[in-house]
Design a protein around this motif. Structure first.
Motif, short mmCIF file in Angstrom:
data_model
loop_
_atom_site.label_atom_id
_atom_site.label_comp_id
_atom_site.label_asym_id
_atom_site.label_seq_id
_atom_site.Cartn_x
_atom_site.Cartn_y
_atom_site.Cartn_z
N ASN A 13 -0.66 -4.48 -24.25
CA ASN A 13 -0.34 -4.94 -22.85
C ASN A 13 -1.48 -4.13 -21.89
O ASN A 13 -1.59 -2.83 -22.18
N TYR A 15 -1.95 -2.97 -17.83
CA TYR A 15 -1.37 -3.23 -16.30
C TYR A 15 -2.42 -2.74 -15.34
O TYR A 15 -2.88 -1.93 -15.58
N HIS A 20 1.13 -7.05 -14.55
CA HIS A 20 0.99 -7.24 -16.01
C HIS A 20 0.05 -8.23 -16.23
O HIS A 20 0.33 -9.34 -16.51
N ARG A 23 -0.39 -9.74 -22.02
CA ARG A 23 0.88 -9.56 -22.38
C ARG A 23 1.10 -9.71 -23.78
O ARG A 23 0.61 -10.56 -24.47
N HIS A 24 1.48 -8.49 -24.58
CA HIS A 24 1.84 -8.63 -26.10
C HIS A 24 0.57 -9.34 -26.94
O HIS A 24 1.02 -10.29 -27.62
N HIS A 226 -1.71 -14.57 -21.98
CA HIS A 226 -1.11 -14.64 -23.21
C HIS A 226 -2.07 -15.12 -23.97
O HIS A 226 -3.22 -16.00 -23.72
#
Length: 254
Positions: A13, A15, A20, A23-24, A226
């Protein structure tokens, strides 16, 4: 047949202050292969690329969580020296950025500061070998003391690649390396990428899906921070599993 895994991302992740941005993201990137990152502008491709050599460390307010393993060592471990990491993970940017030095000194710079040559003859050998690997030696061998900035755009980008490989990296990151180049220079860089992949793990961010299809063996599609889909390039372009991938590749958005 893919080589062994060089890089393993686990739940990465990123920031930027409160934003954000990534993400993941989890993925395995093979050695001795070209992996392309595609997706619309602002989707997280370059942000993820910068995780691989801790370039996000240089951005105020940036924070990275998760594990990024290179040969099973976490590059985000505070015991890892980012200067040494960036010698192992070379970076080529969108705009060719030779140093304001001679062609020779551009390539010799890294080996000098990392103590890779014990004599002028060794340094000469590193410079010649790196320029040959970058497909530039025959064009510049008679003017090594000329400024690197005197070269054409495509030659400058190959000089930057020679500079990156002069310190014996294991991974080469390329962030839109052809976007400022004409089609002939682009073809030379793509040919060079194909030559280099037998010795390096290469990761290329590109806006050109045609380029991704031409140069890579694996492709990752990013969208809105993503990782939507990742797999063999042929599968991503011919039989994507995700509707968003299909829509991007067929030009419905992006």
């Amino acid at each position: 047949m893919l080589d062994s895994v060089k890089l393993r991302a686990r739940d990465i992740n990123v920031y930027y202050d409160k934003e954000h941005a990534l993400r993941h993201v989890s993925m395995d990137i093979p050695d001795r292969s070209v992996t392309a990152f595609i997706g619309p502008s602002g989707c997280g491709k370059s942000t993820f690329l910068r995780c691989l050599n801790r370039m996000n460390d240089t951005i105020d307010g940036a924070r990275v969580t998760g594990q990024m393993l290179m040969d099973d060592e976490d590059v985000n471990d505070r015991a890892v020296d980012p200067v040494i990491l960036r010698a192992r993970v070379g970076m080529v940017f969108q705009k060719p950025n030779p140093f304001p030095k001679s062609i020779y000194d551009n390539v010799a710079y890294g080996p000098r500061i990392h103590g890779l040559a014990t004599s002028r003859a060794e340094l000469d050998d590193i410079v010649e070998t790196s320029l040959r690997r970058a497909g530039l030696w025959d064009e510049v061998s008679d003017r090594l003391l000329h400024p690197g900035t005197s070269l054409s755009g495509g030659q400058q980008q190959r000089l930057v690649i020679a500079r990156a490989i002069a310190v014996n990296p294991e991974v080469i990151l390329m962030d839109e390396p052809c976007s400022a180049l004409d089609p002939i220079a682009t073809a030379k860089i793509e040919e060079l990428i194909d030559d280099l992949r037998s010795n390096y793990c290469i990761i290329i961010v590109t806006h050109s899906m045609q380029q991704a299809a031409r140069v890579s063996q694996q492709t990752a599609f990013f969208h809105l921070g993503h990782l939507v889909e990742y797999g063999p390039t042929e599968n991503i372009f011919t039989t994507p599993r995700e509707t968003r991938t299909q829509d991007y590749i067929t030009g419905r958005f992006g």
